[in-house]
Design a protein around this motif. Structure first.
Motif, PDB file in Angstrom:
ATOM      1  N   SER A 139       1.003  -1.187  -0.085  1.00 56.03           N
ATOM      2  CA  SER A 139      -0.149   0.145  -0.111  1.00 56.03           C
ATOM      3  C   SER A 139       0.886   1.334  -0.041  1.00 56.03           C
ATOM      4  O   SER A 139       1.858   1.372   0.555  1.00 56.03           O
ATOM      5  N   ARG A 140       0.416   2.114  -0.860  1.00 55.46           N
ATOM      6  CA  ARG A 140       1.216   3.510  -0.712  1.00 55.46           C
ATOM      7  C   ARG A 140       0.658   4.534   0.200  1.00 55.46           C
ATOM      8  O   ARG A 140       1.113   5.803   0.280  1.00 55.46           O
ATOM      9  N   ASN A 141      -0.601   4.133   0.856  1.00 54.61           N
ATOM     10  CA  ASN A 141      -1.150   5.204   1.645  1.00 54.61           C
ATOM     11  C   ASN A 141      -0.414   4.964   3.008  1.00 54.61           C
ATOM     12  O   ASN A 141      -0.472   3.947   3.743  1.00 54.61           O
ATOM     13  N   ARG A 142       0.153   6.199   3.430  1.00 51.42           N
ATOM     14  CA  ARG A 142       1.098   6.108   4.451  1.00 51.42           C
ATOM     15  C   ARG A 142       0.365   7.232   5.538  1.00 51.42           C
ATOM     16  O   ARG A 142       0.132   8.290   5.160  1.00 51.42           O
ATOM     17  N   LEU A 143       0.116   6.863   6.969  1.00 53.17           N
ATOM     18  CA  LEU A 143      -0.272   7.856   7.714  1.00 53.17           C
ATOM     19  C   LEU A 143       0.872   9.025   8.029  1.00 53.17           C
ATOM     20  O   LEU A 143       1.893   8.718   8.392  1.00 53.17           O
TER      21      LEU A 143
END
Length: 68
Positions: free
Chosen positions: A3-7
Motif C-alpha cells: 500500500s502506498r497510503n501512509r499516515l
C-alpha cells in the motif's frame, strides 16, 4: 503490491478508529465487532466516511482560525 497510503501521523490511527465508532453510533449504524465490513452496504460505509471527512475538515478549519 504494498500500500502506498501512509499516515502522516501514525498515532492518529487510534483516534480515527474511535471517531469511526462514534460517528457510526450517532448515525445508528452497527459496526461489526469482528472487523469484517463485507455485510455492510456501500451507503452505510460511505456515510461514515463522509461524516469523518466533514468532522476532520471542521477541526482543521477551527485550528486555522485559532492561529490568527
Amino acid at each position: 503490491m504494498s500500500s502506498r497510503n501512509r499516515l502522516v501521523v501514525p498515532d492518529a490511527k487510534a483516534a480515527l478508529e474511535i471517531m469511526k465508532f462514534e460517528i457510526a453510533q450517532e448515525l445508528g449504524i452497527q459496526l461489526p465487532q469482528d472487523g469484517y465490513y463485507g455485510h455492510m452496504t456501500t451507503r452505510e460505509i460511505g456515510s461514515i466516511g463522509g461524516y469523518i471527512t466533514k468532522r476532520l475538515v471542521a477541526l482543521g478549519q477551527q485550528q486555522l482560525m485559532n492561529r490568527f
